[in-house]
Write a protein that holds these residues in place. Structure first.
Motif, PDB file in Angstrom:
ATOM      1  N   GLY A  83       0.797  -1.261   0.044  1.00 22.37           N
ATOM      2  CA  GLY A  83      -0.082   0.040  -0.007  1.00 22.37           C
ATOM      3  C   GLY A  83       0.757   1.278  -0.032  1.00 22.37           C
ATOM      4  O   GLY A  83       2.062   1.225   0.164  1.00 22.37           O
ATOM      5  N   LEU A  84       0.238   2.245  -0.121  1.00 22.53           N
ATOM      6  CA  LEU A  84       0.874   3.565  -0.317  1.00 22.53           C
ATOM      7  C   LEU A  84      -0.006   4.763   0.480  1.00 22.53           C
ATOM      8  O   LEU A  84      -1.119   4.487   0.570  1.00 22.53           O
ATOM      9  N   LEU A  85       0.736   5.545   1.382  1.00 20.91           N
ATOM     10  CA  LEU A  85       0.056   6.676   1.793  1.00 20.91           C
ATOM     11  C   LEU A  85       0.393   7.850   1.361  1.00 20.91           C
ATOM     12  O   LEU A  85       1.435   8.021   0.659  1.00 20.91           O
ATOM     13  N   SER A  86      -0.703   8.788   0.983  1.00 26.13           N
ATOM     14  CA  SER A  86      -0.699   9.967   0.363  1.00 26.13           C
ATOM     15  C   SER A  86      -1.040  11.067   1.384  1.00 26.13           C
ATOM     16  O   SER A  86      -1.902  10.925   2.434  1.00 26.13           O
ATOM     17  N   PRO A  87      -0.327  12.351   1.396  1.00 24.93           N
ATOM     18  CA  PRO A  87      -0.563  13.596   2.285  1.00 24.93           C
ATOM     19  C   PRO A  87      -1.713  14.239   1.893  1.00 24.93           C
ATOM     20  O   PRO A  87      -2.417  14.851   2.570  1.00 24.93           O
ATOM     21  N   HIS A 132      -6.155  11.495  -3.328  1.00 22.69           N
ATOM     22  CA  HIS A 132      -5.346  10.452  -4.082  1.00 22.69           C
ATOM     23  C   HIS A 132      -5.863   9.066  -3.543  1.00 22.69           C
ATOM     24  O   HIS A 132      -5.674   8.083  -4.086  1.00 22.69           O
ATOM     25  N   LEU A 133      -6.698   8.995  -2.116  1.00 21.83           N
ATOM     26  CA  LEU A 133      -6.988   7.882  -1.754  1.00 21.83           C
ATOM     27  C   LEU A 133      -8.047   7.037  -2.401  1.00 21.83           C
ATOM     28  O   LEU A 133      -8.952   7.417  -3.290  1.00 21.83           O
ATOM     29  N   GLY A 186      -0.796  -1.147  -9.692  1.00 20.92           N
ATOM     30  CA  GLY A 186      -1.702  -2.258  -8.953  1.00 20.92           C
ATOM     31  C   GLY A 186      -1.722  -1.954  -7.542  1.00 20.92           C
ATOM     32  O   GLY A 186      -2.262  -2.691  -6.850  1.00 20.92           O
ATOM     33  N   VAL A 187      -0.823  -1.200  -6.868  1.00 22.71           N
ATOM     34  CA  VAL A 187      -0.736  -1.036  -5.448  1.00 22.71           C
ATOM     35  C   VAL A 187      -1.501   0.019  -4.946  1.00 22.71           C
ATOM     36  O   VAL A 187      -1.605   1.280  -5.503  1.00 22.71           O
ATOM     37  N   PRO A 188      -2.498  -0.213  -4.177  1.00 23.54           N
ATOM     38  CA  PRO A 188      -3.465   0.816  -3.800  1.00 23.54           C
ATOM     39  C   PRO A 188      -2.989   2.081  -2.758  1.00 23.54           C
ATOM     40  O   PRO A 188      -1.937   1.725  -1.951  1.00 23.54           O
ATOM     41  N   ILE A 189      -3.640   3.199  -3.067  1.00 23.52           N
ATOM     42  CA  ILE A 189      -3.270   4.239  -1.966  1.00 23.52           C
ATOM     43  C   ILE A 189      -4.424   4.235  -0.731  1.00 23.52           C
ATOM     44  O   ILE A 189      -5.611   4.548  -1.168  1.00 23.52           O
TER      45      ILE A 189
END
Length: 663
Positions: free
Chosen positions: A172-176, A180-181, A187-190
């Motif tokens: 997974g990814l984190l976004s400020p 973007h959520l 293929g990797v979700p935020i």
């Protein structure tokens, strides 16, 4: 032509025929298409060979489908443009006869690009998917969470998804930013924001995908919210790491992506500079180099980087036996074939220093030996003047006598409008080098330039001035680290004190580049000033280090203000009011012309200083320094500390755990 290339050419020719037929069919419909099939066949017979030639010259047959990229797709589009233009010209030449309708070239271009690019992209996707299944079948891959959604995060995800030897699995990814959520990158979700890390970990844990590492990308390391994110991760038991190599290298070679712990210098917002070291290699390569203070933080890094430039030989001078032994051992391990000599001695010993210069006859001299701790130097002016000023005078004199090409003096921001003995002695060192360079330039009167002085011509004398370096011996970083390991408190001199910071490696690289620039410059007695970025409040640095340890300042670790020490000031500057800095050819390095100094007066004042040192008379040393350095104004007293009731935490945070200790 290989079998693979023949298959590619055949595919592209067939797709061209299909694209032409589809274009005419879409334009005319079934009835007219069948009625004009004979004319369409003639157009196809003329267009297909031309298209095949265009594809050949564009090199489409040499592009492996498994590695097709956006650049390859651009080449396909350009190649398809040639037959499309031919179709448009056919319509123009027909002069009203409907052979190729005007919309057909446009339809053909779109269809042809899709038919040539589509199979290539699908083939690459198929190969990547099959490779991933084979590479990771039955292998354990550590789940990692990536902070950031910028270019570096995209490159990292892409590399980890296809890297056969990587043991990392991005889950997974984190976004400020909330917008973007729900998006995905390869293929990797935020799946979350920086502020809801705990909830994100809980959800991933429920799916059996709880990450073991939080990977911080460059954009996050340079953002304002990184402190809170790191503190939250450490509090939740999630290790924070960063990519240890530049992203430009991640996609190259067969090496796996390497991660490194997040250090305090990663959180200071300094972007790495691209360094062109060709001029440094030309300066140091094949020459004899002497480094004074070689065992110190700056001196040892100078030795490491100079060794990479291929010097003929190196002499390391230091008064510390352990430091000298350590750096010599390290350099010999790095390059066993290099000629490394170590000399245990001091720049204060004029006779010993003269022997070194006479025997080795260095062509380059980097003078980094100095006493540098402000409070110690303030109470030991005799030792400071002997090392920082008179030792510098001896180095300059001997460098000229042996005909060195260039001598470089490592100065400090404390030399600007000095208020301490340290600043005054280092400013005096700048004056000594400036006078030596001006005297050498005077011997070339009438010459068109002094750039690139050849052997036998006067030695260049340069000074390079910069502020604090991260992690140097005795600096705040090692001190804060020790205090954290002991459970606190963290001691800071004053809530408003701020300093310039730079990594040791970056500072030394710029010193070497400035030296190469100065050695060939026509500027007389220059002082090169490194771009240190924006100053950092020491209390903010302390808070960042506390959060980096997974703790909260003023809650888990106390911050104690002790008051400025003798000779310290709240803020440092990199240039004085009378200096005008101008850019140089080296990014990150500016130059200031040193003020003219009367050589006779300088020597007379140095003589007074030498007499005071030999008499071991501290007050006389300070008086001699005031005569030598016109802008030296000893500090009368440190500024008062604020009362605890005033508070010191910016942003309204509670100051209850702050304790102020006077003295």
């Amino acid at each position: 032509m290989t079998r693979r290339q023949i298959i590619i050419v055949a595919h592209d020719v067939v797709m061209t025929a299909v694209a032409l037929l589809v274009s005419f069919f879409l334009r005319w419909g079934q009835v007219e298409f069948l009625a004009r099939l004979d004319r369409i066949a003639v157009v196809c017979a003329l267009t297909i060979p031309l298209a095949a030639l265009a594809y050949w010259f564009a090199g489409l047959q040499r592009l492996p489908w498994r590695y097709v990229s956006t650049l390859d797709l651009t080449r396909i589009a350009l190649a398809v443009t040639v037959p499309a233009i031919f179709l448009a010209l056919a319509d123009f030449v027909a002069r009203g006869a409907v052979i190729v309708p005007r919309t057909v070239p446009v339809i053909y271009w779109l269809v042809q690009v899709a038919l040539l690019a589509g199979p290539r992209v699908l083939y690459r996707a198929h190969r990547n998917r099959r490779r991933d299944r084979r590479a990771f079948k039955g292998a354990y891959r550590m789940p990692v969470l990536i902070a950031g959604v910028g270019d570096q995060a995209e490159q990292l995800v892409r590399r980890l998804r296809r890297d056969e030897i990587s043991s990392l699995d991005p889950v997974g990814l984190l976004s400020p930013k909330e917008r973007h959520l729900g998006d995905t990158i390869h293929g990797v979700p935020i799946i979350g924001g920086f502020g809801d890390l705990e909830e994100t970990l809980r959800r991933l844990d429920e799916r059996g995908r709880k990450p073991r590492r939080l990977v911080l990308t460059r954009e996050v390391l340079e953002s304002e919210g990184v402190d809170a994110l790191v503190a939250s991760a450490r509090r939740l038991g999630l290790a924070t790491v960063r990519v240890s190599e530049a992203m430009t290298q991640i996609g190259e070679g067969e090496a796996a992506v390497k991660l490194a712990p997040v250090a305090i210098d990663d959180l200071l917002g300094r972007s790495a500079r691209e360094a062109d070291l060709s001029a440094v290699r030309a300066l140091a390569g094949g020459r004899r180099v002497l480094v004074t203070g070689a065992g110190g933080s700056i001196g040892s890094e100078l030795c490491r980087q100079i060794l990479d430039m291929g010097p003929k030989a190196m002499v390391l001078l230091d008064h510390s036996e352990l430091a000298l032994w350590s750096i010599a051992k390290e350099l010999r391990a790095r390059d066993p074939s290099a000629e490394i000599r170590q000399h245990l001695g001091s720049v204060c010993d004029a006779r010993d220093l003269a022997g070194i210069f006479e025997e080795f006859r260095p062509e380059l001299v980097f003078h980094a030996a100095a006493l540098k701790h402000v409070d110690l130097v303030e109470t030991h002016p005799v030792a400071a003047a002997a090392t920082n000023t008179l030792g510098t005078r001896e180095v300059a004199r001997l460098a000229r006598e042996v005909g060195a090409v260039c001598a470089v003096f490592i100065s400090t921001d404390k030399a600007v409008d000095p208020v301490s003995v340290l600043g005054a002695t280092k400013r005096a060192g700048e004056l000594v080098f400036a006078a030596a360079d001006r005297a050498g330039a005077a011997t070339l009167a009438g010459a068109a330039t002094v750039a690139g002085r050849a052997a036998g011509e006067p030695t260049r004398f340069l000074s390079v001035r910069f502020g604090n370096v991260l992690g140097s011996s005795g600096s705040v970083i090692p001190l804060f680290t020790e205090q954290l390991q002991a459970g606190g408190p963290i001691t800071v001199t004053h809530p408003d004190v701020e300093r310039y910071f730079m990594t040791i490696s970056e500072a030394v690289t710029l010193v070497l580049m400035a030296s190469a620039e100065g050695a060939r410059s026509s500027e007389v007695s220059p002082v090169y000033v490194l771009d240190m970025g924006q100053p950092v409040r020491i209390v903010d640095l302390a808070r960042r280090m506390i959060r980096l340890a997974g703790l909260e300042p003023e809650i888990d670790i106390e911050i104690v203000f002790t008051g400025l020490r003798p000779g310290e000031r709240l803020r440092e500057a990199l240039e004085s009011a009378g200096e005008e800095l101008h850019p140089t050819a080296v990014p990150g390095v500016r130059s200031a012309a040193s003020r003219e100094v009367d050589p006779a007066a300088l020597e007379e004042r140095l003589g007074r200083l030498r007499a005071a040192v030999e008499a071991h008379d501290g007050p006389a040393v300070v008086a001699a320094l005031q005569a030598l350095v016109a802008d030296y104004r000893p500090a009368e007293g440190p500024p008062a500390l604020p009362s605890p009731a005033e508070g010191t935490e910016s942003g309204g945070a509670k100051p209850a755990r702050l304790r102020i200790v006077s003295g």
